[in-house]
Design a protein around this motif. Structure first.
Motif, PDB file in Angstrom:
ATOM      1  N   THR A 192       1.046  -1.368  -0.182  1.00 57.91           N
ATOM      2  CA  THR A 192      -0.073   0.271   0.124  1.00 57.91           C
ATOM      3  C   THR A 192       0.943   0.739   0.254  1.00 57.91           C
ATOM      4  OG1 THR A 192      -1.868  -1.168   1.367  1.00 57.91           O
ATOM      5  CG2 THR A 192      -1.870   1.403   1.790  1.00 57.91           C
ATOM      6  N   PRO A 193       1.549   1.204   1.091  1.00 53.95           N
ATOM      7  CA  PRO A 193       2.642   2.921   0.997  1.00 53.95           C
ATOM      8  C   PRO A 193       3.787   3.178  -0.768  1.00 53.95           C
ATOM      9  CG  PRO A 193       3.896   1.136   1.692  1.00 53.95           C
ATOM     10  CD  PRO A 193       2.154   0.851   1.807  1.00 53.95           C
ATOM     11  N   LEU A 194       4.314   1.678  -0.606  1.00 58.01           N
ATOM     12  CA  LEU A 194       4.743   2.042  -1.863  1.00 58.01           C
ATOM     13  C   LEU A 194       3.521   2.603  -3.278  1.00 58.01           C
ATOM     14  CD1 LEU A 194       6.928  -1.280  -2.624  1.00 58.01           C
ATOM     15  CD2 LEU A 194       7.277   0.880  -1.902  1.00 58.01           C
ATOM     16  N   THR A 195       2.609   1.848  -3.005  1.00 56.20           N
ATOM     17  CA  THR A 195       1.585   1.926  -4.527  1.00 56.20           C
ATOM     18  C   THR A 195       1.523   3.667  -4.253  1.00 56.20           C
ATOM     19  OG1 THR A 195       0.589   0.303  -4.602  1.00 56.20           O
ATOM     20  CG2 THR A 195      -1.138   1.767  -5.599  1.00 56.20           C
ATOM     21  N   ILE A 197       3.628   5.769  -3.113  1.00 58.63           N
ATOM     22  CA  ILE A 197       4.193   6.393  -3.759  1.00 58.63           C
ATOM     23  C   ILE A 197       5.013   6.988  -4.791  1.00 58.63           C
ATOM     24  CG2 ILE A 197       7.127   6.541  -3.109  1.00 58.63           C
ATOM     25  CD1 ILE A 197       6.945   5.413  -0.293  1.00 58.63           C
ATOM     26  N   LEU A 198       4.960   5.369  -6.003  1.00 54.41           N
ATOM     27  CA  LEU A 198       4.718   5.444  -6.680  1.00 54.41           C
ATOM     28  C   LEU A 198       4.112   6.256  -7.787  1.00 54.41           C
ATOM     29  CD1 LEU A 198       6.000   1.583  -7.370  1.00 54.41           C
ATOM     30  CD2 LEU A 198       7.161   3.510  -8.065  1.00 54.41           C
ATOM     31  N   SER A 199       2.928   6.106  -7.223  1.00 50.99           N
ATOM     32  CA  SER A 199       1.330   7.116  -8.169  1.00 50.99           C
ATOM     33  C   SER A 199       1.976   8.047  -7.269  1.00 50.99           C
ATOM     34  CB  SER A 199       0.246   6.553  -7.964  1.00 50.99           C
ATOM     35  OG  SER A 199       0.436   6.618  -6.089  1.00 50.99           O
ATOM     36  N   ASN A 200       1.967   9.090  -6.505  1.00 56.07           N
ATOM     37  CA  ASN A 200       2.349  10.655  -6.490  1.00 56.07           C
ATOM     38  C   ASN A 200       3.679  10.668  -7.391  1.00 56.07           C
ATOM     39  OD1 ASN A 200       0.421  11.385  -4.401  1.00 56.07           O
ATOM     40  ND2 ASN A 200       0.532   9.572  -3.115  1.00 56.07           N
ATOM     41  N   GLU A 202       5.052   9.845  -9.767  1.00 53.40           N
ATOM     42  CA  GLU A 202       4.178   9.708 -11.398  1.00 53.40           C
ATOM     43  C   GLU A 202       4.026  10.677 -11.653  1.00 53.40           C
ATOM     44  OE1 GLU A 202       2.448   5.959 -12.335  1.00 53.40           O
ATOM     45  OE2 GLU A 202       3.916   5.071 -12.210  1.00 53.40           O
ATOM     46  N   MET A 203       2.267  10.792 -10.284  1.00 51.05           N
ATOM     47  CA  MET A 203       2.091  12.235 -10.999  1.00 51.05           C
ATOM     48  C   MET A 203       2.807  13.164 -10.765  1.00 51.05           C
ATOM     49  SD  MET A 203      -1.443  13.613  -8.832  1.00 51.05           S
ATOM     50  CE  MET A 203      -0.805  13.802  -7.276  1.00 51.05           C
ATOM     51  N   LEU A 204       3.942  14.003  -9.675  1.00 46.33           N
ATOM     52  CA  LEU A 204       4.444  14.619  -9.784  1.00 46.33           C
ATOM     53  C   LEU A 204       5.520  15.021 -10.955  1.00 46.33           C
ATOM     54  CD1 LEU A 204       6.330  14.911  -6.131  1.00 46.33           C
ATOM     55  CD2 LEU A 204       3.973  15.933  -7.583  1.00 46.33           C
ATOM     56  N   LEU A 205       5.294  13.849 -11.923  1.00 43.01           N
ATOM     57  CA  LEU A 205       6.797  14.188 -12.977  1.00 43.01           C
ATOM     58  C   LEU A 205       6.048  14.353 -13.548  1.00 43.01           C
ATOM     59  CD1 LEU A 205       8.822  10.907 -12.257  1.00 43.01           C
ATOM     60  CD2 LEU A 205       9.630  13.008 -12.164  1.00 43.01           C
ATOM     61  N   ASN A 206       5.032  13.735 -14.446  1.00 44.22           N
ATOM     62  CA  ASN A 206       3.814  14.384 -14.960  1.00 44.22           C
ATOM     63  C   ASN A 206       3.825  15.990 -14.807  1.00 44.22           C
ATOM     64  OD1 ASN A 206       3.919  12.050 -16.556  1.00 44.22           O
ATOM     65  ND2 ASN A 206       1.861  11.569 -14.816  1.00 44.22           N
ATOM     66  N   MET A 207       3.693  15.967 -14.213  1.00 42.44           N
ATOM     67  CA  MET A 207       3.276  17.490 -14.289  1.00 42.44           C
ATOM     68  C   MET A 207       4.236  18.603 -14.253  1.00 42.44           C
ATOM     69  SD  MET A 207       0.508  17.382 -10.588  1.00 42.44           S
ATOM     70  CE  MET A 207       1.003  19.638 -10.044  1.00 42.44           C
ATOM     71  N   ASP A 208       5.515  18.262 -13.472  1.00 38.38           N
ATOM     72  CA  ASP A 208       7.139  18.884 -13.706  1.00 38.38           C
ATOM     73  C   ASP A 208       7.696  18.673 -14.780  1.00 38.38           C
ATOM     74  OD1 ASP A 208       8.707  20.141 -12.559  1.00 38.38           O
ATOM     75  OD2 ASP A 208      10.206  18.198 -12.910  1.00 38.38           O
ATOM     76  N   GLU A 209       6.872  17.737 -16.276  1.00 40.00           N
ATOM     77  CA  GLU A 209       7.195  17.790 -17.596  1.00 40.00           C
ATOM     78  C   GLU A 209       6.314  19.027 -18.038  1.00 40.00           C
ATOM     79  OE1 GLU A 209       6.477  14.072 -19.310  1.00 40.00           O
ATOM     80  OE2 GLU A 209       8.019  13.134 -18.622  1.00 40.00           O
ATOM     81  N   ASN A 210       5.050  19.561 -18.042  1.00 37.33           N
ATOM     82  CA  ASN A 210       4.320  20.468 -18.490  1.00 37.33           C
ATOM     83  C   ASN A 210       4.382  21.823 -17.795  1.00 37.33           C
ATOM     84  OD1 ASN A 210       2.895  18.685 -20.006  1.00 37.33           O
ATOM     85  ND2 ASN A 210       2.006  17.963 -18.275  1.00 37.33           N
ATOM     86  N   SER A 211       5.249  22.155 -17.466  1.00 40.90           N
ATOM     87  CA  SER A 211       5.789  23.518 -16.444  1.00 40.90           C
ATOM     88  C   SER A 211       6.990  23.833 -16.986  1.00 40.90           C
ATOM     89  CB  SER A 211       5.837  22.922 -14.672  1.00 40.90           C
ATOM     90  OG  SER A 211       5.813  24.317 -14.432  1.00 40.90           O
ATOM     91  N   ASP A 212       6.475  25.520 -16.834  1.00 41.39           N
ATOM     92  CA  ASP A 212       7.403  25.920 -17.451  1.00 41.39           C
ATOM     93  C   ASP A 212       8.786  26.228 -16.544  1.00 41.39           C
ATOM     94  OD1 ASP A 212       6.388  26.101 -20.473  1.00 41.39           O
ATOM     95  OD2 ASP A 212       5.315  28.004 -19.489  1.00 41.39           O
ATOM     96  N   ARG A 213       8.449  25.993 -15.470  1.00 40.16           N
ATOM     97  CA  ARG A 213       9.494  26.285 -14.157  1.00 40.16           C
ATOM     98  C   ARG A 213       9.955  25.746 -13.337  1.00 40.16           C
ATOM     99  NH1 ARG A 213       5.120  30.018 -10.630  1.00 40.16           N
ATOM    100  NH2 ARG A 213       4.164  27.496 -10.962  1.00 40.16           N
ATOM    101  N   PHE A 224      15.247   9.887  -8.841  1.00 43.94           N
ATOM    102  CA  PHE A 224      15.649   9.324  -7.594  1.00 43.94           C
ATOM    103  C   PHE A 224      14.144   8.286  -6.579  1.00 43.94           C
ATOM    104  CE2 PHE A 224      19.013  11.244  -7.428  1.00 43.94           C
ATOM    105  CZ  PHE A 224      19.931  11.345  -8.385  1.00 43.94           C
ATOM    106  N   ILE A 225      13.265   9.335  -5.988  1.00 40.30           N
ATOM    107  CA  ILE A 225      12.353   8.516  -5.788  1.00 40.30           C
ATOM    108  C   ILE A 225      11.409   7.744  -6.428  1.00 40.30           C
ATOM    109  CG2 ILE A 225       9.982   8.879  -4.697  1.00 40.30           C
ATOM    110  CD1 ILE A 225      11.211  12.017  -4.210  1.00 40.30           C
TER     111      ILE A 225
END
Length: 227
Positions: A192-195, A197-200, A202-213, A224-225
């Motif tokens: 459960t905690p690994l799921t 961590i992975l989902s969050n 992945e979501m942050l990485l996707n958000m970060d790709e679309n951000s100009d900043r 790394f996470i």
């Protein structure tokens, strides 16, 4: 793994027990055989050097029948003692001839007659022959008795070794089961905690790709996470 360990324990116990049992039983048989043979040789030796009187009757001994004769330099056979009822005069002459022509001064002939040949006086030879059928019968009887005892002992100890192997391997089996339970529980608890961590991540990485900043340093940490 447990079955293999039990088999190894049973094989080790049975091997050690069988070797010790074999040594004990063989020692008993050899000791009995040597005692009987020694008693027979002592009696033959005594019969050789015994002083015989012409007036003394031929007393039969059923425990160890003995034939004693003296042979002079003319090969005349004089019967001194004959406890072996089955031997006729011709049989005695044949036996004496066989003993005199034998290379050994003490041996066994006809499978059940033990003889001892020694010189008496200047030219006489005295021959003592014992019928050892009773001795051989006792040894055969003891052999089968020891064999039966050995088989029963091995079977009995085999059952005991199986029970003992189960008791010896039970702590190991309990440890392995506890280890499996721990791994299963830990895997379930970590899922459960690994799921999350992975989902969050992945979501942050996707958000970060679309951000100009996007910050290069923070993106590296997110990778790394996720890894």
């Amino acid at each position: 793994m447990i079955k293999k360990l039990r088999k190894q324990i049973i094989a080790t116990i049975m091997s050690v027990f069988s070797i010790l049992l074999l040594i004990i039983l063989v020692s008993i048989f050899i000791s009995t055989k040597e005692t009987l043979e020694s008693s027979c040789w002592d009696k033959l030796e005594s019969a050789i050097y015994k002083t015989y009187s012409n007036k003394s009757p031929l007393v039969q001994d059923t425990s160890l029948p003995i034939l004693v004769v003296t042979v002079d330099y003319k090969n005349n056979v004089k019967l001194l003692v004959n406890d072996i009822e089955t031997l006729s005069t011709d049989d005695i002459r044949e036996l004496v001839h066989e003993v005199l022509t034998s290379k050994s001064k003490s041996s066994i002939i006809d499978g059940h007659l033990r003889f001892l040949r020694k010189s008496i006086g200047i030219s006489d030879i005295r021959v003592a022959i014992a019928d050892i059928q009773t001795e051989q019968s006792l040894l055969r009887k003891q052999f089968w008795q020891l064999l039966i005892i050995g088989v029963i002992s091995i079977l009995t100890f085999g059952i005991l070794s199986i029970v003992l192997s189960e008791k010896l391997t039970k702590p190991v089996q309990n440890t392995i089961l506890s280890q499996k339970d721990f791994i299963a529980n830990a895997s379930h608890k970590l899922k459960t905690p690994l799921t999350v961590i992975l989902s969050n991540s992945e979501m942050l990485l996707n958000m970060d790709e679309n951000s100009d900043r996007a910050d290069r340093y923070s993106r590296q940490r997110l990778n790394f996470i996720h890894s």
